[in-house]
Design a protein around this motif. Structure first.
Motif, mmCIF file in Angstrom:
data_model
loop_
_atom_site.group_PDB
_atom_site.id
_atom_site.type_symbol
_atom_site.label_atom_id
_atom_site.label_comp_id
_atom_site.label_asym_id
_atom_site.label_seq_id
_atom_site.Cartn_x
_atom_site.Cartn_y
_atom_site.Cartn_z
ATOM 1 N N LYS A 53 0.920 -1.210 0.092
ATOM 2 C CA LYS A 53 -0.015 -0.022 -0.006
ATOM 3 C C LYS A 53 0.755 1.179 -0.120
ATOM 4 O O LYS A 53 1.430 1.691 1.023
ATOM 5 N N ILE A 54 1.041 1.821 -1.162
ATOM 6 C CA ILE A 54 1.813 3.149 -1.148
ATOM 7 C C ILE A 54 1.095 4.039 -2.063
ATOM 8 O O ILE A 54 0.399 3.829 -3.152
ATOM 9 N N LYS A 55 1.091 5.285 -1.518
ATOM 10 C CA LYS A 55 0.495 6.417 -1.955
ATOM 11 C C LYS A 55 1.412 7.507 -2.800
ATOM 12 O O LYS A 55 2.487 7.673 -1.781
ATOM 13 N N ASN A 85 4.587 7.278 -0.087
ATOM 14 C CA ASN A 85 4.186 7.078 1.414
ATOM 15 C C ASN A 85 3.535 5.696 1.591
ATOM 16 O O ASN A 85 2.628 5.575 0.849
ATOM 17 N N GLY A 86 4.127 5.012 2.383
ATOM 18 C CA GLY A 86 3.354 3.575 2.706
ATOM 19 C C GLY A 86 4.078 2.492 3.137
ATOM 20 O O GLY A 86 5.307 2.538 3.464
#
Length: 232
Positions: A53-55, A85-86
């Motif tokens: 899960k990466i934003k 971010n993640g």
């Protein structure tokens, strides 16, 4: 001779393998794996794959204090960073360029804006516009000063060469072939009309970077011109 594999052999020979090297890990000489649990800064557009899960959030390099007037003028490739971010694995690459990981120990280095691939959030970064060459050349206008403790990843077309700068022995480089230089050096820009006439390849050829003092300069065997975006 062309290598021929069965599918099973090909997967086995090219699959991702954890080396346990930590936050930054070179999967190949031209692909960087980021073992992300938090934040990393990376060159915008450098993501080639990820899991977990990466934003991603795109940020203009020019938002870092240079001034609003330049935002519309310089928005091509190499002038933006993104924050990832993640938690997961993030894979970064840039046009097949060779990747070098540097571990800064409260040190500083200047990196050409085209050649900075990624850095840890513990690294302070400051974007600098090379004002003296703005309007004289299409690319290489920006450099990023990275300082502190942590890892940065820089890129080079082919194998880089590091040149020592010592007192009384300055080094002169082509801006488009200059990858990075030590934090204590401040390049001066000079023109060489005789070189321009000799080479006959436009105004960019006559602009040179001159480094004096005590430090180093990293160059690549390639002239990288950051062409401005023509899209509307």
């Amino acid at each position: 001779m062309v290598n021929r594999y069965s599918i099973e052999e090909f997967v086995k020979n090219t699959e991702q393998v954890d080396k346990g090297e930590g936050f930054f890990e070179l999967e190949t000489p031209r692909i960087l794996e980021v073992n992300l649990d938090g934040l990393v800064w990376a060159k915008s557009g450098a993501m080639i794959s990820y899991n977990g899960k990466i934003k991603f959030e795109r940020e203009g390099i020019l938002e870092n204090g240079i001034g609003h007037m330049f935002k519309k003028a310089f928005t091509g490739e190499g002038t933006t960073l993104m924050k990832a971010n993640g938690k997961g694995k993030l894979y970064l690459a840039d046009s097949g360029k060779k990747i070098i990981i540097l571990n800064l120990q409260n040190e500083a280095i200047h990196v050409n804006g085209n050649d900075l691939l990624a850095f840890e959030p513990s690294i302070k970064h400051n974007i600098k516009l090379m004002k003296k060459v703005a309007g004289m050349m299409a690319g290489g206008l920006f450099n990023v000063r990275c300082e502190g403790k942590g890892m940065i990843a820089i890129t080079s077309h082919y194998e880089p060469l590091t040149l020592r700068v010592t007192p009384g022995n300055p080094i002169v480089t082509d801006p488009n072939a200059t990858v990075a230089w030590s934090g204590n050096l401040q390049p001066e820009f000079q023109t060489d009309i005789s070189l321009k006439t000799f080479v006959g390849r436009g105004s960019g050829e006559s602009i040179q970077m001159r480094f004096e003092g005590d430090g180093f300069v990293i160059v690549q065997p390639f002239e990288e011109v950051n062409m401005q975006s023509t899209s509307s």
